[in-house]
Design a protein around this motif. Structure first.
Motif, PDB file in Angstrom:
ATOM      1  N   ALA A 393       0.899  -1.246   0.027  1.00 35.34           N
ATOM      2  CA  ALA A 393       0.064  -0.063  -0.119  1.00 35.34           C
ATOM      3  C   ALA A 393       0.759   1.281   0.058  1.00 35.34           C
ATOM      4  O   ALA A 393       0.433   2.315  -0.684  1.00 35.34           O
ATOM      5  CB  ALA A 393      -0.898   0.116   1.308  1.00 35.34           C
ATOM      6  N   SER A 394       1.897   1.148   0.711  1.00 25.68           N
ATOM      7  CA  SER A 394       2.735   2.611   0.716  1.00 25.68           C
ATOM      8  C   SER A 394       3.483   2.761  -0.658  1.00 25.68           C
ATOM      9  O   SER A 394       3.956   3.966  -0.591  1.00 25.68           O
ATOM     10  CB  SER A 394       3.973   2.071   1.692  1.00 25.68           C
ATOM     11  OG  SER A 394       4.710   1.260   1.453  1.00 25.68           O
ATOM     12  N   LYS A 395       3.498   1.774  -1.552  1.00 21.12           N
ATOM     13  CA  LYS A 395       4.105   2.106  -2.908  1.00 21.12           C
ATOM     14  C   LYS A 395       3.022   2.661  -3.832  1.00 21.12           C
ATOM     15  O   LYS A 395       3.351   3.074  -4.860  1.00 21.12           O
ATOM     16  CB  LYS A 395       4.638   0.912  -3.332  1.00 21.12           C
ATOM     17  CG  LYS A 395       5.796   0.317  -2.506  1.00 21.12           C
ATOM     18  CD  LYS A 395       5.999  -1.069  -3.067  1.00 21.12           C
ATOM     19  CE  LYS A 395       7.346  -1.454  -2.285  1.00 21.12           C
ATOM     20  NZ  LYS A 395       7.924  -2.795  -2.633  1.00 21.12           N
ATOM     21  N   ASN A 396       1.729   2.624  -3.254  1.00 18.97           N
ATOM     22  CA  ASN A 396       1.029   3.134  -4.243  1.00 18.97           C
ATOM     23  C   ASN A 396       0.651   4.858  -4.291  1.00 18.97           C
ATOM     24  O   ASN A 396       0.728   5.390  -3.330  1.00 18.97           O
ATOM     25  CB  ASN A 396      -0.581   2.705  -3.924  1.00 18.97           C
ATOM     26  CG  ASN A 396      -0.356   1.251  -4.336  1.00 18.97           C
ATOM     27  OD1 ASN A 396      -0.503   0.796  -5.510  1.00 18.97           O
ATOM     28  ND2 ASN A 396      -0.593   0.203  -3.518  1.00 18.97           N
ATOM     29  N   ILE A 397       0.156   5.400  -5.547  1.00 24.76           N
ATOM     30  CA  ILE A 397      -0.209   6.851  -5.632  1.00 24.76           C
ATOM     31  C   ILE A 397      -1.762   6.933  -5.589  1.00 24.76           C
ATOM     32  O   ILE A 397      -1.882   6.451  -6.811  1.00 24.76           O
ATOM     33  CB  ILE A 397       0.544   7.465  -6.636  1.00 24.76           C
ATOM     34  CG1 ILE A 397       2.166   7.062  -6.623  1.00 24.76           C
ATOM     35  CG2 ILE A 397       0.641   8.853  -6.605  1.00 24.76           C
ATOM     36  CD1 ILE A 397       3.102   7.594  -7.939  1.00 24.76           C
ATOM     37  N   ILE A 398      -2.319   7.504  -4.938  1.00 28.81           N
ATOM     38  CA  ILE A 398      -3.634   7.806  -5.042  1.00 28.81           C
ATOM     39  C   ILE A 398      -3.759   9.176  -5.850  1.00 28.81           C
ATOM     40  O   ILE A 398      -3.536  10.363  -5.319  1.00 28.81           O
ATOM     41  CB  ILE A 398      -4.357   8.174  -3.836  1.00 28.81           C
ATOM     42  CG1 ILE A 398      -4.477   6.806  -2.844  1.00 28.81           C
ATOM     43  CG2 ILE A 398      -5.981   8.502  -4.057  1.00 28.81           C
ATOM     44  CD1 ILE A 398      -5.140   5.609  -3.689  1.00 28.81           C
ATOM     45  N   GLN A 399      -3.981   8.998  -7.018  1.00 28.50           N
ATOM     46  CA  GLN A 399      -3.949   9.968  -7.933  1.00 28.50           C
ATOM     47  C   GLN A 399      -5.209  10.109  -9.020  1.00 28.50           C
ATOM     48  O   GLN A 399      -5.447   9.029  -9.490  1.00 28.50           O
ATOM     49  CB  GLN A 399      -2.704   9.883  -8.971  1.00 28.50           C
ATOM     50  CG  GLN A 399      -2.399  10.991  -9.961  1.00 28.50           C
ATOM     51  CD  GLN A 399      -1.871  12.285  -9.170  1.00 28.50           C
ATOM     52  OE1 GLN A 399      -1.513  12.253  -8.095  1.00 28.50           O
ATOM     53  NE2 GLN A 399      -1.879  13.289 -10.101  1.00 28.50           N
ATOM     54  N   PRO A 400      -5.691  11.307  -9.311  1.00 31.24           N
ATOM     55  CA  PRO A 400      -6.847  11.313 -10.409  1.00 31.24           C
ATOM     56  C   PRO A 400      -6.123  11.057 -11.809  1.00 31.24           C
ATOM     57  O   PRO A 400      -4.830  11.041 -12.178  1.00 31.24           O
ATOM     58  CB  PRO A 400      -7.131  12.888 -10.327  1.00 31.24           C
ATOM     59  CG  PRO A 400      -5.908  13.579  -9.732  1.00 31.24           C
ATOM     60  CD  PRO A 400      -5.316  12.745  -8.791  1.00 31.24           C
ATOM     61  N   PRO A 401      -7.141  10.548 -12.715  1.00 32.74           N
ATOM     62  CA  PRO A 401      -6.702  10.331 -14.055  1.00 32.74           C
ATOM     63  C   PRO A 401      -6.019  11.543 -14.728  1.00 32.74           C
ATOM     64  O   PRO A 401      -6.119  12.743 -14.422  1.00 32.74           O
ATOM     65  CB  PRO A 401      -7.910  10.136 -14.821  1.00 32.74           C
ATOM     66  CG  PRO A 401      -8.687   9.667 -13.712  1.00 32.74           C
ATOM     67  CD  PRO A 401      -8.433  10.349 -12.470  1.00 32.74           C
ATOM     68  N   SER A 402      -4.815  11.192 -15.506  1.00 35.21           N
ATOM     69  CA  SER A 402      -4.025  12.428 -16.102  1.00 35.21           C
ATOM     70  C   SER A 402      -3.484  11.745 -17.410  1.00 35.21           C
ATOM     71  O   SER A 402      -3.746  10.442 -17.776  1.00 35.21           O
ATOM     72  CB  SER A 402      -2.849  12.726 -15.318  1.00 35.21           C
ATOM     73  OG  SER A 402      -1.854  11.387 -15.101  1.00 35.21           O
ATOM     74  N   CYS A 403      -2.744  12.445 -18.265  1.00 37.05           N
ATOM     75  CA  CYS A 403      -2.450  12.110 -19.542  1.00 37.05           C
ATOM     76  C   CYS A 403      -1.239  11.545 -19.451  1.00 37.05           C
ATOM     77  O   CYS A 403      -0.546  11.134 -20.692  1.00 37.05           O
ATOM     78  CB  CYS A 403      -2.376  13.380 -20.379  1.00 37.05           C
ATOM     79  SG  CYS A 403      -1.387  14.560 -19.922  1.00 37.05           S
ATOM     80  N   VAL A 404      -0.555  11.246 -18.190  1.00 37.88           N
ATOM     81  CA  VAL A 404       0.764  10.613 -18.045  1.00 37.88           C
ATOM     82  C   VAL A 404       0.532   9.365 -17.331  1.00 37.88           C
ATOM     83  O   VAL A 404      -0.024   9.541 -16.552  1.00 37.88           O
ATOM     84  CB  VAL A 404       1.706  11.736 -17.537  1.00 37.88           C
ATOM     85  CG1 VAL A 404       3.327  10.813 -17.464  1.00 37.88           C
ATOM     86  CG2 VAL A 404       2.127  12.786 -18.339  1.00 37.88           C
ATOM     87  N   LEU A 405       1.124   8.010 -17.948  1.00 32.35           N
ATOM     88  CA  LEU A 405       0.919   6.892 -17.126  1.00 32.35           C
ATOM     89  C   LEU A 405       2.405   6.422 -16.725  1.00 32.35           C
ATOM     90  O   LEU A 405       3.413   6.825 -17.266  1.00 32.35           O
ATOM     91  CB  LEU A 405       0.435   5.870 -18.093  1.00 32.35           C
ATOM     92  CG  LEU A 405      -0.929   5.853 -18.531  1.00 32.35           C
ATOM     93  CD1 LEU A 405      -1.397   4.625 -19.371  1.00 32.35           C
ATOM     94  CD2 LEU A 405      -2.020   5.720 -17.194  1.00 32.35           C
ATOM     95  N   HIS A 406       2.399   5.970 -15.636  1.00 29.49           N
ATOM     96  CA  HIS A 406       3.629   5.490 -14.787  1.00 29.49           C
ATOM     97  C   HIS A 406       3.529   4.060 -15.075  1.00 29.49           C
ATOM     98  O   HIS A 406       2.695   3.304 -14.769  1.00 29.49           O
ATOM     99  CB  HIS A 406       3.726   5.859 -13.473  1.00 29.49           C
ATOM    100  CG  HIS A 406       4.917   5.175 -12.749  1.00 29.49           C
ATOM    101  ND1 HIS A 406       6.270   5.261 -13.273  1.00 29.49           N
ATOM    102  CD2 HIS A 406       4.747   4.222 -11.735  1.00 29.49           C
ATOM    103  CE1 HIS A 406       6.884   4.449 -12.293  1.00 29.49           C
ATOM    104  NE2 HIS A 406       6.367   3.889 -11.473  1.00 29.49           N
ATOM    105  N   PHE A 407       4.663   3.499 -15.856  1.00 30.14           N
ATOM    106  CA  PHE A 407       4.591   1.932 -16.107  1.00 30.14           C
ATOM    107  C   PHE A 407       5.832   1.299 -15.438  1.00 30.14           C
ATOM    108  O   PHE A 407       6.880   1.771 -15.208  1.00 30.14           O
ATOM    109  CB  PHE A 407       4.675   1.310 -17.476  1.00 30.14           C
ATOM    110  CG  PHE A 407       6.101   1.881 -18.258  1.00 30.14           C
ATOM    111  CD1 PHE A 407       7.178   0.938 -18.283  1.00 30.14           C
ATOM    112  CD2 PHE A 407       6.239   3.226 -18.943  1.00 30.14           C
ATOM    113  CE1 PHE A 407       8.271   1.417 -18.773  1.00 30.14           C
ATOM    114  CE2 PHE A 407       7.354   3.441 -19.381  1.00 30.14           C
ATOM    115  CZ  PHE A 407       8.479   2.457 -19.239  1.00 30.14           C
TER     116      PHE A 407
END
Length: 491
Positions: A393-407
């Motif tokens: 859980a500590s590795k997750n980013i609670i983030q709204p949708p954006s045009c940039v994805l982290h893979f």
């Protein structure tokens, strides 16, 4: 117990049920199955001597019947404390009965009177009430502690800003005294009862610390630990992904097993970004409408919603096309999904995400979707849930949708062209910019950023390709591609 006003009663003898039907105000006859009606077994007569000697005298102790098998003391307190203060509860689990001792007879009167006039539900099942012949429930004694008394403490928590879990309450209470068990139940606020309780499962809302391996199995499957965090900090602060927030320590004997690389011994709780936490949803089930009939299925809903909390089950509604129910790990996960996903566009259709009136997803009326997949899927045991431990859980980013994805979690041999080809093969928009992070020499995977023309394109790619299995030549196991929304607005 027979009393005036009954039209009939069910009588159970040797595991067989018969009907007692009234013929006169004071006479009942036993109705037998057709094949046995030639045998007269029983006729009951009640003598009315003008007094109430056959009635049980009012008592502060109420006998409760008709309980479901999984009911616990907290369920009884939650449903019956509206009649008055409750001193003690004694369960009779194998009989599906219980005794509830109120502080005074007047409270018991209100309980019995209400139960005789209208349905009173305990843990979702109608219960029945009568006075007990006892005036007080005998408390169990502890042979090792002759002075032992009531060890159950009721905690009432109003307007919680963060999820109140067994971990949080253990952290608060255990320094004062050894906590044996915790049961959490919800009314207007959150209430919890740590100490001497009957706990039938170890999960987010109840835990028996004397039985650490107690697990409740449902429909033949083991049920995983629910989401344990509210909002979650980024672990990529060194790369500009945000800073850590105030920390709440977990107990030193936390039951989550950590490997050596899972450094955090604390759980981060940043302040909520919206006001939804002041009056959070009362259900852990979200209803999602506006789904594309051919491009959306249970797996793709999971791919999108799993960014905001664990997903238990997903079910499409046969009676309402384009609508699905999503059971999440807790109510706060539903809040986050509504905050970040309501009104976004996916495959040219705008999603409507709201709280469902249902409190669980039931696998009924399963049918085949237009793409050939099932309308119902259970995700409780999938490893792709991202909030099943403090380390994850500590590795997750609670983030709204954006045009940039982290893979991330991509094999080192995968190139920019390979990822573009993957988008083309799955008929989703390609990215316009690509950035790969420098990996350590010993790293077995790589990560980076993908920028798209619009937020809608990024959402569609994440919905389709999140958790895609990447196979490489001579590789024994596939790599699971992980995607999430980035805090970066552009590359």
């Amino acid at each position: 117990v027979l009393s005036e006003g009954f039209e009939g009663l069910m009588l159970s003898l040797s595991d067989r049920e018969f009907l007692l039907q009234t013929k006169t105000p004071n006479t009942f006859h036993l109705l037998l199955p057709a094949r046995e009606r030639d045998v007269v077994l029983l006729s009951l007569c009640l003598q009315d001597n003008g007094d109430d000697t056959h009635r049980i005298a009012p008592s502060p102790v109420v006998h409760v019947r008709g309980l479901c098998e999984s009911v616990v003391e907290a369920d009884l307190v939650e449903s019956l404390e509206k009649f008055g203060n409750i001193c003690y509860v004694m369960m009779m689990p194998f009989k599906r009965q219980a005794l509830v001792e109120f502080e005074d007879v007047e409270s018991a009167d209100r309980c019995v009177a209400c139960g005789s006039k209208e349905a009173v539900y305990i843990a979702g099942q109608q219960a029945y009430f009568n006075y007990s012949t006892s005036k007080r429930i005998t408390r169990p004694t502890n042979a090792d502690d002759p002075n032992s008394g009531n060890k159950v403490l009721l905690l009432s928590i109003q307007n919680p800003l963060y999820p109140i879990t067994t971990d949080v309450l253990y952290t608060v209470c255990n320094p004062i005294g050894n906590v044996l068990r915790i049961v959490i139940f919800k009314r207007n606020g959150i209430q919890a009862m740590p100490s001497r309780l009957n706990v039938i499962r170890n999960d987010n809302d109840s835990w028996d610390y004397t039985k650490p391996f107690l697990v409740r199995r449902e429909r033949g499957k083991g049920r995983q630990r629910q989401a344990i965090l509210g909002e979650h900090p980024s672990s990529y602060s060194d790369n500009g992904y945000g800073s850590h927030c105030p920390l709440l320590p977990l107990p030193s004997n936390n039951r989550f097993k950590r490997s050596s690389h899972e450094v955090p011994d604390v759980v981060a709780y940043p302040l909520p970004q919206t006001s939804s936490y002041i009056g959070h949803s009362s259900s852990s089930v979200a209803m999602v409408s506006g789904l594309h009939s051919t491009k959306m299925n249970c797996t793709r809903i999971f791919n999108l919603f799993c960014l905001y909390g664990n997903i238990e089950k997903v079910k499409f509604m046969k009676s309402v096309p384009g609508t699905a129910l999503v059971e999440m790990g807790d109510e706060y996960a539903v809040d986050r999904a509504i905050t970040h996903l309501n009104s976004i566009k996916v495959f040219s259709k705008r999603l409507n995400v709201c709280v469902s009136k249902q409190h669980a997803v039931i696998p009924s009326q399963v049918f085949e979707l237009e793409d050939g997949t099932s309308s119902y899927k259970d995700f409780a045991m999938t490893r792709n849930n991202r909030f099943t431990s403090a380390g994850q859980a500590s590795k997750n980013i609670i983030q709204p949708p954006s045009c940039v994805l982290h893979f991330y979690n991509v094999p080192p041999c995968i190139t920019e062209d390979d990822l573009l080809r993957l988008c083309t093969e799955h008929d989703v928009p390609g990215f316009i910019k690509f950035k790969m992070f420098d990996a350590k020499p010993s790293s077995k995977t790589i990560s980076g950023l993908l920028e798209f023309d619009s937020k809608t394109h990024a959402v569609e790619v994440l919905t389709v390709l999140n958790h895609y299995q990447i196979r490489i030549p001579n590789g024994s196991n596939p790599y699971t591609l992980k995607l999430c929304f980035s805090t970066s607005s552009h590359l």
